[in-house]
Design an enzyme around this catalytic site. Structure first.
Site, PDB file in Angstrom:
ATOM      1  N   PRO A 146       2.834  10.152   6.847  1.00 29.61           N
ATOM      2  CA  PRO A 146       2.941  11.524   6.463  1.00 29.61           C
ATOM      3  C   PRO A 146       1.446  12.184   6.647  1.00 29.61           C
ATOM      4  O   PRO A 146       0.792  12.015   5.600  1.00 29.61           O
ATOM      5  CB  PRO A 146       3.449  11.539   4.932  1.00 29.61           C
TER       6      PRO A 146
ATOM      7  N   ASP B 114      -3.491  10.143   5.237  1.00 31.77           N
ATOM      8  CA  ASP B 114      -2.057   9.445   4.742  1.00 31.77           C
ATOM      9  C   ASP B 114      -1.593  10.022   3.327  1.00 31.77           C
ATOM     10  O   ASP B 114      -2.290   9.590   2.404  1.00 31.77           O
ATOM     11  CB  ASP B 114      -2.099   8.128   4.854  1.00 31.77           C
ATOM     12  N   HIS B 115      -0.738  11.003   3.193  1.00 32.08           N
ATOM     13  CA  HIS B 115      -0.482  11.582   2.019  1.00 32.08           C
ATOM     14  C   HIS B 115       0.186  10.536   0.994  1.00 32.08           C
ATOM     15  O   HIS B 115       0.347  10.753  -0.135  1.00 32.08           O
ATOM     16  CB  HIS B 115       0.636  12.912   2.121  1.00 32.08           C
ATOM     17  N   ARG B 116       0.623   9.364   1.564  1.00 38.69           N
ATOM     18  CA  ARG B 116       1.338   8.285   0.607  1.00 38.69           C
ATOM     19  C   ARG B 116       0.159   7.528  -0.007  1.00 38.69           C
ATOM     20  O   ARG B 116       0.357   6.987  -1.053  1.00 38.69           O
ATOM     21  CB  ARG B 116       1.879   7.278   1.489  1.00 38.69           C
TER      22      ARG B 116
ATOM     23  N   ILE C 212      -3.514   9.179  -0.271  1.00 40.72           N
ATOM     24  CA  ILE C 212      -4.377  10.137  -0.622  1.00 40.72           C
ATOM     25  C   ILE C 212      -3.969  11.585  -1.078  1.00 40.72           C
ATOM     26  O   ILE C 212      -2.890  11.676  -0.374  1.00 40.72           O
ATOM     27  CB  ILE C 212      -5.489  10.327   0.459  1.00 40.72           C
TER      28      ILE C 212
END
Ligand code: CAO
Length: 558
Positions: A356, A530-532, A534
């Site tokens: 993501p 990476d939104h998982r 950060i």
């Protein structure tokens, strides 16, 4: 209305065959010839049909029961005004059913070798379809042998299937298969030639004469066996479903389930059977279809399609990739993708789909740094080492990674792996495509050393001489289009890293200093993360900190 006992009709030499499936339940309205139960022996599987139409009152058998000719299967309230007392086995209504939906006559004598061949003599032996009871024009659904194979007597050669039973046709003799006379889809009958064997070859190979056809060896062979598909490699988007256990050649399913699967286009060999002995039931086929439709599993055929053209979008429920006849609209040239493009393309696709991504854009004031860079290059003119903005950026990123360690990490299952080393990859454009050489231990190197190493690696990249070691181990990547142009873009994270910095061409812009506009050299930064791992706030802080360092490089020392 009369109560009729539905009995097992004449099913040839089958005795004590196990009921493996019950296809009806009390209260069901049954049509004549409708299959009631499936039985299975070691020679074939078959469905036993109803001899009468009516309402099923009572089932007299359960799964696992062993039944033979004459065993009562069910009591049916017949609408045809049948006799109240059941006829003897094989006669009356039950006999009629046996005729209407004939059961195989499995243990008929095998076909004799044709004149001039086979038997105890050596030479060609013709193998023909034995007496398979009342079956006519049964379709060949599988060929189990190929020319050149050494065939044992009674080894199954082909599988045939009617709408009520499936069976394997065994060889009446041993020998080397010279020629197959049938193909999948052919309809066969008793006496049809299946194959020609050469027993001489067998004799030569074994040194002993082939066994004689046995009087009881021409019947039907065990049909139901589960089929194991090849392991399906996981694709970027979907996990492969768990394949059926490897136990044989054919999926273990009744003829009606096979037909059902065929109608739906379900690859039976990929369905896991939950019935007795791993048998695939209608519910299994339905459950498989549902999970494919829900995108939970992927069929082998779809998995195989995935890397091509549409990239497996079908598996995601997307429209198929458009197929266009480009030549219709003008002249075209077709060029295969380079090896690097194929490899990097597949990686980029996976990373884009699985990570993501979010991208934060910012600008860094590099006015003073650029002046310093130009001065440094002037001083070092003789040494031949030229420093570009990318060299400073690598050093500045190391400082930011040290301050924000999550950016220098990788996801491993549910763990975050934080690295205490700083290997910075940089995207290099080459005639064959994009590659990412890595500056190892950039934290331990000065900007001049980094610039020199970068120039060497970039040359190697363009010459196609980078080793795999020179392209691995990166903890963070920079993709600089500064030498080319542009403002901002969205770089794709290089998995398993969790962030990447995209840099575009700097330009002089009017920047308000609180009193007036000042001409400042501004460098556009695009940080994808990476939104998982950060979140947006840390990404904004990372960019702001990077901007501060680039604005005043002395901060690197702090
Ligand atoms: N702003 C303004 N000018 C810049 C600049 C920037 N951000 N970055 C570089 N420049 C200038 C350099 O100073 C140099 O100018 P001079 O020729 O006047 O000295 C010129 O642009 C060319 O620089 P360069 O590209 O040769 O050197 P580099 O260190 O900036 O980059 C390399 C090296 C290998 C990264 C680069 O050649 C390259 O391949 N870039 C493409 C990367 C890429 O394709 N990324 C996209 C990935 S996604 O598809």
């Amino acid at each position: 209305m009369a109560l009729v006992e539905v009995k097992v009709p004449d099913i040839g030499d089958f005795k004590d065959v196990a009921v493996i499936e019950i296809l009806v339940k009390p209260g069901d309205t049954i049509k004549q010839e409708q299959s009631l139960v499936t039985v299975e022996s070691d020679k074939a599987s078959m469905e036993i049909p109803a001899s009468v139409a009516g309402v099923l009152k009572e089932l007299k058998i359960k799964i696992g029961d062993k039944i033979s000719e004459g065993s009562v299967i069910a009591i049916v309230e017949s609408s045809a005004g049948a006799a109240s007392s059941p006829p003897p086995p094989g006669e009356g209504r039950v006999g009629a059913a046996a005729t209407a939906a004939p059961a195989p006559q499995p243990a008929a004598p095998p076909p004799q070798p044709s004149p001039g061949g086979g038997g105890s003599q050596s030479g060609p032996i013709q193998v023909k379809v034995p007496d398979i009871g009342d079956f006519k024009d049964v379709a060949i659904i599988e060929i189990l042998v190929k020319p050149g194979d050494t065939i044992k007597q009674e080894q199954s050669l082909i599988t045939v299937e009617s709408d009520k039973a499936s069976m394997e046709i065994p060889s009446s003799a041993a020998g080397v298969l010279k020629e197959l006379k049938v193909k999948v889809g052919d309809k066969v009958n008793i006496g049809d030639l299946i194959a020609v064997l050469d027993s001489t070859a067998m004799l030569a190979a074994t040194g002993s004469p082939p066994p004689q056809p046995s009087p009881s060896g021409g019947g039907l062979q065990a049909t139901p066996t589960a089929h194991a598909p090849a392991h399906i490699p996981p694709t970027a988007s979907l996990p492969p479903h768990e394949p059926a256990p490897p136990t044989g050649n054919l999926p273990h399913a009744s003829p009606s389930v096979r037909k059902f699967a065929r109608e739906l286009g379900v690859p039976l060999e990929e369905v896991k059977g939950t019935g007795p002995k791993g048998r695939i039931t209608q519910e299994d086929v339905q459950a498989f279809t549902k999970s494919v439709m829900a995108g939970e599993v992927q069929t082998k055929a779809l998995a195989a399609k995935a890397p091509a053209g549409g990239g497996g979008g079908e598996a995601l429920g997307l429209l198929p990739w458009p197929k266009v006849d480009f030549a219709k609209f003008g002249p075209i040239e077709r060029k295969p993708l380079s090896r690097i493009k194929k490899i990097s393309g597949a990686n980029l696709h996976r990373n884009w789909v699985l990570i993501p991504h979010v991208t934060n854009h910012d600008d860094a004031d590099i006015t003073d740094l650029e002046a310093f860079r130009v001065a440094t290059n002037k001083e070092n003119e003789k040494s031949g080492v030229k420093v570009t903005m990318l060299g400073f950026l690598i050093k500045a990123c190391v400082a930011a990674l040290k301050k924000f360690p999550d950016f220098n990490s990788s996801l491993d299952g549910e763990d975050l792996v934080l690295k205490s080393y700083y290997h910075i990859g940089f995207a290099a454009d080459t005639p064959n495509g994009l590659v990412v050489p890595v500056i190892k231990d950039a934290d331990k190197k000065g900007v001049l050393a980094i610039s020199q190493e970068m120039a060497e690696l970039a040359k190697k990249a363009r010459d196609g001489k980078l080793s795999p070691a020179e392209m691995s181990g990166a903890t963070f990547t920079i993709s600089s289009l500064g030498g080319i142009g542009g403002r901002y873009f969205t770089p794709i994270i290089n998995a398993p890293e969790v962030a990447i910095l995209g840099v575009c061409r700097s330009q002089t812009e009017p920047v308000w200093d609180g009193k007036q506009f000042q001409p400042r050299l501004m460098l556009p930064l695009s940080l994808s993360w990476d939104h998982r791992v950060i979140d947006g706030a840390s990404a904004a802080r990372f960019n702001a900190y990077l901007g501060q360092i680039l604005a005043d490089f002395r901060r690197v020392l702090l």
